[in-house]
Design an enzyme around this catalytic site. Structure first.
Site, mmCIF file in Angstrom:
data_model
loop_
_atom_site.group_PDB
_atom_site.id
_atom_site.type_symbol
_atom_site.label_atom_id
_atom_site.label_comp_id
_atom_site.label_asym_id
_atom_site.label_seq_id
_atom_site.Cartn_x
_atom_site.Cartn_y
_atom_site.Cartn_z
ATOM 1 N N TYR A 69 39.512 50.437 25.027
ATOM 2 C CA TYR A 69 40.418 49.029 25.093
ATOM 3 C C TYR A 69 41.433 48.951 24.064
ATOM 4 C CZ TYR A 69 37.247 46.927 28.300
ATOM 5 O OH TYR A 69 36.647 46.639 29.459
ATOM 6 N N ASN A 105 44.142 40.459 36.548
ATOM 7 C CA ASN A 105 44.841 41.386 35.473
ATOM 8 C C ASN A 105 44.660 40.679 34.137
ATOM 9 O OD1 ASN A 105 45.731 42.978 37.244
ATOM 10 N ND2 ASN A 105 47.618 42.323 37.559
ATOM 11 N N HIS A 122 39.726 37.450 34.941
ATOM 12 C CA HIS A 122 39.072 38.502 34.158
ATOM 13 C C HIS A 122 39.342 38.586 32.773
ATOM 14 C CE1 HIS A 122 38.375 40.964 38.079
ATOM 15 N NE2 HIS A 122 37.664 39.689 37.920
ATOM 16 N N CYS A 137 28.013 32.121 9.918
ATOM 17 C CA CYS A 137 28.811 32.836 9.196
ATOM 18 C C CYS A 137 30.056 33.734 9.900
ATOM 19 C CB CYS A 137 27.811 34.218 8.600
ATOM 20 S SG CYS A 137 26.774 34.979 9.909
ATOM 21 N N CYS A 151 31.335 40.920 11.883
ATOM 22 C CA CYS A 151 31.108 39.887 10.775
ATOM 23 C C CYS A 151 30.507 40.625 9.560
ATOM 24 C CB CYS A 151 30.233 38.848 11.460
ATOM 25 S SG CYS A 151 29.639 37.508 10.071
ATOM 26 N N CYS A 154 26.527 39.096 9.043
ATOM 27 C CA CYS A 154 25.454 39.535 9.824
ATOM 28 C C CYS A 154 25.530 40.679 10.860
ATOM 29 C CB CYS A 154 25.263 38.049 10.505
ATOM 30 S SG CYS A 154 26.419 37.891 12.094
ATOM 31 N N THR A 192 45.977 44.532 44.715
ATOM 32 C CA THR A 192 44.401 44.669 44.516
ATOM 33 C C THR A 192 43.887 45.666 45.598
ATOM 34 O OG1 THR A 192 42.590 43.650 44.123
ATOM 35 C CG2 THR A 192 43.986 42.398 45.500
ATOM 36 N N ASN A 214 50.706 45.711 49.662
ATOM 37 C CA ASN A 214 50.101 47.071 49.157
ATOM 38 C C ASN A 214 50.804 48.324 49.580
ATOM 39 O OD1 ASN A 214 48.065 48.747 47.950
ATOM 40 N ND2 ASN A 214 47.117 46.991 47.241
ATOM 41 N N GLU A 216 48.937 50.923 49.747
ATOM 42 C CA GLU A 216 48.020 51.646 50.551
ATOM 43 C C GLU A 216 47.121 50.681 50.980
ATOM 44 O OE1 GLU A 216 47.456 54.820 49.927
ATOM 45 O OE2 GLU A 216 49.230 55.097 48.498
HETATM 46 N N1 APR Z 1 52.424 47.534 44.178
HETATM 47 C C1 APR Z 1 51.435 46.904 44.962
HETATM 48 N N2 APR Z 1 50.167 47.408 44.873
HETATM 49 C C2 APR Z 1 50.011 48.677 44.263
HETATM 50 C C3 APR Z 1 51.272 49.151 43.514
HETATM 51 C C4 APR Z 1 52.397 48.646 43.502
HETATM 52 N N3 APR Z 1 53.576 48.981 42.836
HETATM 53 N N4 APR Z 1 50.759 50.335 43.013
HETATM 54 C C5 APR Z 1 49.495 50.518 43.404
HETATM 55 N N5 APR Z 1 49.039 49.370 44.095
HETATM 56 C C6 APR Z 1 47.661 49.081 44.476
HETATM 57 C C7 APR Z 1 46.783 50.189 44.907
HETATM 58 O O1 APR Z 1 47.072 50.645 46.251
HETATM 59 C C8 APR Z 1 45.465 49.656 44.922
HETATM 60 O O2 APR Z 1 45.185 49.128 46.083
HETATM 61 O O3 APR Z 1 47.134 48.476 43.539
HETATM 62 C C9 APR Z 1 45.668 48.301 43.756
HETATM 63 C C10 APR Z 1 44.948 48.737 42.602
HETATM 64 O O4 APR Z 1 43.607 48.671 42.859
HETATM 65 P P1 APR Z 1 42.475 48.721 41.559
HETATM 66 O O5 APR Z 1 43.007 49.721 40.804
HETATM 67 O O6 APR Z 1 41.286 48.811 42.205
HETATM 68 O O7 APR Z 1 42.906 47.238 40.750
HETATM 69 P P2 APR Z 1 42.288 45.820 41.151
HETATM 70 O O8 APR Z 1 42.107 45.720 42.387
HETATM 71 O O9 APR Z 1 42.971 45.008 40.253
HETATM 72 O O10 APR Z 1 40.781 45.872 40.409
HETATM 73 C C11 APR Z 1 39.918 44.809 40.140
HETATM 74 O O11 APR Z 1 38.328 45.832 38.922
HETATM 75 O O12 APR Z 1 37.880 47.260 37.468
HETATM 76 C C12 APR Z 1 37.940 46.006 37.968
HETATM 77 O O13 APR Z 1 38.100 44.105 36.360
HETATM 78 C C13 APR Z 1 38.840 45.133 36.900
HETATM 79 O O14 APR Z 1 40.481 43.590 37.319
HETATM 80 C C14 APR Z 1 39.976 44.561 37.815
HETATM 81 C C15 APR Z 1 39.136 44.646 39.116
#
Ligand code: APR
Length: 242
Positions: A69, A105, A122, A137, A151, A154, A192, A214, A216
């Site tokens: 992290y 995000n 999230h 504490c 802490c 504890c 997403t 997206n 993809e």
């Molecule tokens: N513009 C739009 N989409 C994009 C771009 C871009 N420039 N680049 C990549 N992507 C797309 C990818 O094609 C994919 O579908 O973003 C998506 C990212 O997917 P993930 O990596 O699965 O992310 P997310 O959907 O936010 O994951 C959800 O999963 O791991 C957990 O808690 C974490 O919040 C996260 C959750």
């Protein structure tokens, strides 16, 4: 992706009374934040996020998970909101109350771009909280630096204030997001993969239109009225311009 589809979505945006923008890691990709399901880099190449982002993983290897992290925090601290984040914030300023940002995000980029009322389902990677229920504490003065900090009295550990796999989402934000989605005329699902619930379910909760942005295919393409195969920083400024 046809120009005709872009033009259609622009009219839906113009006509919608309530819009929900549901975002994921792809929203920040053009800011330089790696998406979740992209290849992991460096020390963590051999781990999937699902194996690190859990309470069990943190309890088993607190230093390792804390450092993962910490590395992501450093990466996120140096990036800037992109044209997509800025277009969203500008739209909200021009049209107060019409667009709710619901994000998975934890990078805070929507907020830094100026979006108000962001529902961060999230959590926020920049913040910590106590791992176990704080005792008397467990105060800010008693936090002892370390990987992770603890802490001094504890030993209770600090942990990132993000939602791990297997944990509940912040209840108030989730309820607000569900109400916003079910009361919306239009849900824009941006960047997403649509594989993580309950966030992904919000796209199915609306009676209005659904648009996926997206480059993809995603797991939510089946509910979309239109899928725009492009990136958020390219498309959102066009879709949200007046
Ligand atoms: N513009 C739009 N989409 C994009 C771009 C871009 N420039 N680049 C990549 N992507 C797309 C990818 O094609 C994919 O579908 O973003 C998506 C990212 O997917 P993930 O990596 O699965 O992310 P997310 O959907 O936010 O994951 C959800 O999963 O791991 C957990 O808690 C974490 O919040 C996260 C959750």
């Amino acid at each position: 992706m046809g120009e005709r589809d872009v033009a259609a979505v622009k009219t839906w945006v113009r006509d919608a009374r309530r819009i929900v923008l549901l975002t994921g890691a792809g929203m920040s990709a053009e800011s330089g934040v790696p998406t979740f399901r992209d290849a992991q880099s460096g020390l963590w190449t051999n781990f999937r996020p699902e194996e690190l982002a859990t309470e069990d993983a943190f309890r088993a290897r607190p230093r390792f998970v804390w450092d993962w992290y910490a590395a992501r925090r450093v990466g996120m601290a140096t990036v800037q909101p992109n044209a997509g984040h800025r277009a969203v914030a500008a739209f909200q300023q021009r049209h107060p109350g019409r667009l709710t940002v619901v994000t998975q995000n934890v990078d805070g980029l929507h907020q830094r771009a100026g979006s108000a009322g962001v529902l961060a389902l999230h959590g926020n990677i920049a913040e910590d909280k106590w791992l176990d229920r704080p005792r008397a504490c467990c105060t800010a003065e008693n936090v002892q630096d370390g990987h992770p900090p603890r802490c001094a009295a504890c030993g209770n550990l600090r942990r990132p204030a993000v939602v791990w796999f297997g944990e509940l989402l912040p209840a108030a934000a989730l309820v607000e997001a569900e109400e916003a989605a079910s009361g919306s005329d239009l849900v824009l699902v941006v960047g997403t993969s649509g594989r993580v619930y309950p966030a992904a379910g919000l796209a199915r909760a609306t009676r209005g239109r659904v648009v996926v942005v997206n480059p993809e295919p995603t797991a939510l393409d089946d509910v979309a009225d239109v899928v725009l195969a492009g990136t958020s920083a390219m498309l959102l400024p066009r879709l949200l311009e007046d």
